[in-house]
Design an enzyme around this catalytic site. Structure first.
Site, PDB file in Angstrom:
ATOM      1  N   SER A 179       0.824  -0.900   0.199  1.00  0.00           N
ATOM      2  CA  SER A 179       0.277  -0.078  -0.221  1.00  0.00           C
ATOM      3  C   SER A 179       0.635   0.929   0.216  1.00  0.00           C
ATOM      4  O   SER A 179       2.132   0.784   0.561  1.00  0.00           O
ATOM      5  CB  SER A 179      -1.167   0.491   1.164  1.00  0.00           C
ATOM      6  OG  SER A 179      -1.806   0.920   1.400  1.00  0.00           O
TER       7      SER A 179
ATOM      8  N   TYR B 194      -2.344  -0.994  10.539  1.00  0.00           N
ATOM      9  CA  TYR B 194      -2.257  -1.316   9.034  1.00  0.00           C
ATOM     10  C   TYR B 194      -0.784  -0.313   7.799  1.00  0.00           C
ATOM     11  O   TYR B 194      -0.090  -1.322   7.382  1.00  0.00           O
ATOM     12  CB  TYR B 194      -3.336  -0.641   8.355  1.00  0.00           C
ATOM     13  CG  TYR B 194      -3.610  -1.070   6.466  1.00  0.00           C
ATOM     14  CD1 TYR B 194      -4.127  -1.388   6.277  1.00  0.00           C
ATOM     15  CD2 TYR B 194      -3.000  -0.078   5.792  1.00  0.00           C
ATOM     16  CE1 TYR B 194      -4.166  -2.082   4.537  1.00  0.00           C
ATOM     17  CE2 TYR B 194      -3.339   0.126   4.309  1.00  0.00           C
ATOM     18  CZ  TYR B 194      -3.978  -1.090   3.817  1.00  0.00           C
ATOM     19  OH  TYR B 194      -3.941  -1.135   2.758  1.00  0.00           O
TER      20      TYR B 194
HETATM   21  N1  LIG Z   1      -8.847  -1.107  -1.976  1.00  0.00           N
HETATM   22  C1  LIG Z   1      -7.407  -0.776  -1.698  1.00  0.00           C
HETATM   23  O1  LIG Z   1      -7.963   0.735  -2.478  1.00  0.00           O
HETATM   24  C2  LIG Z   1      -6.603  -0.581  -1.778  1.00  0.00           C
HETATM   25  C3  LIG Z   1      -4.956   0.393  -1.840  1.00  0.00           C
HETATM   26  C4  LIG Z   1      -4.095  -0.065  -1.294  1.00  0.00           C
HETATM   27  C5  LIG Z   1      -3.881  -1.360  -0.752  1.00  0.00           C
HETATM   28  N2  LIG Z   1      -4.737  -2.379  -0.400  1.00  0.00           N
HETATM   29  C6  LIG Z   1      -4.134  -4.336  -0.196  1.00  0.00           C
HETATM   30  O2  LIG Z   1      -5.045  -4.327  -1.730  1.00  0.00           O
HETATM   31  C7  LIG Z   1      -5.045  -5.952  -1.132  1.00  0.00           C
HETATM   32  C8  LIG Z   1      -7.094  -5.915  -1.575  1.00  0.00           C
HETATM   33  O3  LIG Z   1      -7.322  -5.293  -0.626  1.00  0.00           O
HETATM   34  P1  LIG Z   1      -9.242  -5.515  -1.024  1.00  0.00           P
HETATM   35  O4  LIG Z   1      -9.142  -3.627  -1.145  1.00  0.00           O
HETATM   36  O5  LIG Z   1      -9.425  -5.621  -1.836  1.00  0.00           O
HETATM   37  O6  LIG Z   1      -9.493  -5.869   0.435  1.00  0.00           O
HETATM   38  P2  LIG Z   1     -11.415  -6.322   0.884  1.00  0.00           P
HETATM   39  O7  LIG Z   1     -11.716  -5.434  -0.115  1.00  0.00           O
HETATM   40  O8  LIG Z   1     -11.554  -5.694   1.956  1.00  0.00           O
HETATM   41  O9  LIG Z   1     -10.945  -7.748   0.337  1.00  0.00           O
HETATM   42  C9  LIG Z   1     -10.255  -8.818   1.227  1.00  0.00           C
HETATM   43  C10 LIG Z   1     -10.135 -10.090   1.064  1.00  0.00           C
HETATM   44  O10 LIG Z   1      -9.559 -10.912   1.846  1.00  0.00           O
HETATM   45  C11 LIG Z   1      -9.997 -11.843   2.734  1.00  0.00           C
HETATM   46  N3  LIG Z   1      -9.376 -12.016   4.423  1.00  0.00           N
HETATM   47  C12 LIG Z   1      -9.859 -10.459   5.294  1.00  0.00           C
HETATM   48  N4  LIG Z   1      -8.820 -11.911   6.279  1.00  0.00           N
HETATM   49  C13 LIG Z   1      -8.297 -12.249   6.069  1.00  0.00           C
HETATM   50  C14 LIG Z   1      -7.887 -13.572   6.922  1.00  0.00           C
HETATM   51  N5  LIG Z   1      -7.404 -13.244   8.268  1.00  0.00           N
HETATM   52  N6  LIG Z   1      -7.444 -14.935   6.249  1.00  0.00           N
HETATM   53  C15 LIG Z   1      -7.980 -15.149   4.882  1.00  0.00           C
HETATM   54  N7  LIG Z   1      -8.457 -14.205   3.760  1.00  0.00           N
HETATM   55  C16 LIG Z   1      -9.085 -12.930   4.654  1.00  0.00           C
HETATM   56  C17 LIG Z   1     -11.609 -11.334   2.613  1.00  0.00           C
HETATM   57  O11 LIG Z   1     -12.390 -12.018   3.005  1.00  0.00           O
HETATM   58  P3  LIG Z   1     -12.852 -12.675   4.685  1.00  0.00           P
HETATM   59  O12 LIG Z   1     -13.620 -11.299   5.133  1.00  0.00           O
HETATM   60  O13 LIG Z   1     -14.341 -13.382   4.475  1.00  0.00           O
HETATM   61  O14 LIG Z   1     -11.848 -13.159   5.314  1.00  0.00           O
HETATM   62  C18 LIG Z   1     -11.545 -11.270   1.365  1.00  0.00           C
HETATM   63  O15 LIG Z   1     -11.377 -11.821   0.668  1.00  0.00           O
HETATM   64  C19 LIG Z   1      -4.711  -6.025   0.700  1.00  0.00           C
HETATM   65  O16 LIG Z   1      -3.595  -6.760   0.812  1.00  0.00           O
HETATM   66  C20 LIG Z   1      -5.105  -4.601   0.741  1.00  0.00           C
HETATM   67  O17 LIG Z   1      -3.805  -3.879   2.198  1.00  0.00           O
HETATM   68  C21 LIG Z   1      -6.026  -2.227  -1.617  1.00  0.00           C
END
Ligand SMILES: NC(=O)c1ccc[n+]([C@@H]2O[C@H](COP(=O)([O-])OP(=O)(O)OC[C@H]3O[C@@H](n4cnc5c(N)ncnc54)[C@H](OP(=O)(O)O)[C@@H]3O)[C@@H](O)[C@H]2O)c1
Length: 224
Positions: free
Chosen positions: A134, A147
């Protein structure tokens, strides 16, 4: 065709990545904590090359069982994506709740370590690891607390791992996807109009580009 192991494949960037790689003919093994969401994913995608198992990456036994499940279904792995993570609270350090701090570090750091450690013996020489990072892991990010600290950790972890795995020809990347239209982003910025953000499919395409072009630097931002 090659295969992919990816954590957190039920929504957001993870789900878009699962869909794209399946569409390109890859076999994919994914997990999340939510069993119902995994069932829904299987039902929606109806693809015999998709394998799912409920897992909490922060739990050692659960992480190990997931990787063994991937091994049984895929054999050796071409690509591992540590995608699962949680946001925690957006609050200053003085008021940051200790239990949430610990939970975020467990999922975002310990989880990446467990999954990587257990997967490493099965990753093919010449394979690849992508760790979702991130912007909060690269620049000062006040009020992002655990985070931000966890993502700085992911950056450091990726840098040392890239060095360690050179002899095996395994490429390691820390990828900052930038602002993306997902549930996590909506939680972090509730006032924001999600339609102003790129959809997660763009990030999935970007990951595919990384796989095809294998850039030299370890720490990558969306759009290079
Ligand atoms: N979206 C953004 O703007 C953004 C920006 C910078 C970085 N990121 C990074 O990109 C990645 C994906 O983000 P996203 O926005 O797509 O997140 P998201 O929509 O919250 O999805 C997260 C996924 O991870 C799973 N998860 C969470 N905790 C878990 C655990 N303890 N064990 C197994 N699975 C788990 C969730 O399912 P369950 O809750 O059912 O476990 C879900 O499938 C992350 O690493 C995030 O930090 C995102």
């Amino acid at each position: 065709m090659p295969n992919l192991v990816i954590t957190g494949g039920t929504r957001g960037i993870g789900k878009a990545t699962v869909e794209l790689f399946l569409k390109e003919g890859w076999s994919v093994c994914t997990c999340a904590r939510g069993e119902k969401d995994l069932e829904k994913l299987k039902e929606e995608l109806k693809n015999p090359k998709l394998f799912t198992k409920a897992c909490d990456v922060a739990d050692r036994d659960s992480a190990k069982a997931f990787i063994e499940f991937c091994r049984e279904n895929l054999g050796q792995f071409d690509l591992l994506i540590n995608n699962a993570s949680i946001l925690g609270e957006r609050v200053d350090i003085e008021h940051y709740p200790e239990d949430i701090w610990e939970e975020v570090i467990k999922v975002n750091i310990n989880g990446v370590f467990y999954i990587t450690k257990y997967a490493l013996p099965y990753i093919k020489d010449g394979g690849m690891i992508v760790n979702m990072s991130s912007g909060a892991g690269k620049r000062p990010a006040p009020y992002w607390g655990a985070y931000a600290v966890s993502k700085f950790g992911v950056e450091g972890f990726s840098l040392l791992l890239a060095e360690e795995l050179k002899p095996r020809g395994i490429k390691v990347y820390a990828l900052n996807p930038g602002a993306t239209r997902t549930q996590m982003r909506a939680k972090a910025y509730p006032q924001e109009n999600p339609l102003t953000l790129k959809p997660p499919e763009r990030v999935a395409e970007f990951i595919m580009e990384i796989v095809k072009t294998t850039p030299k630097r370890v720490s990558i931002d969306y759009g290079f």
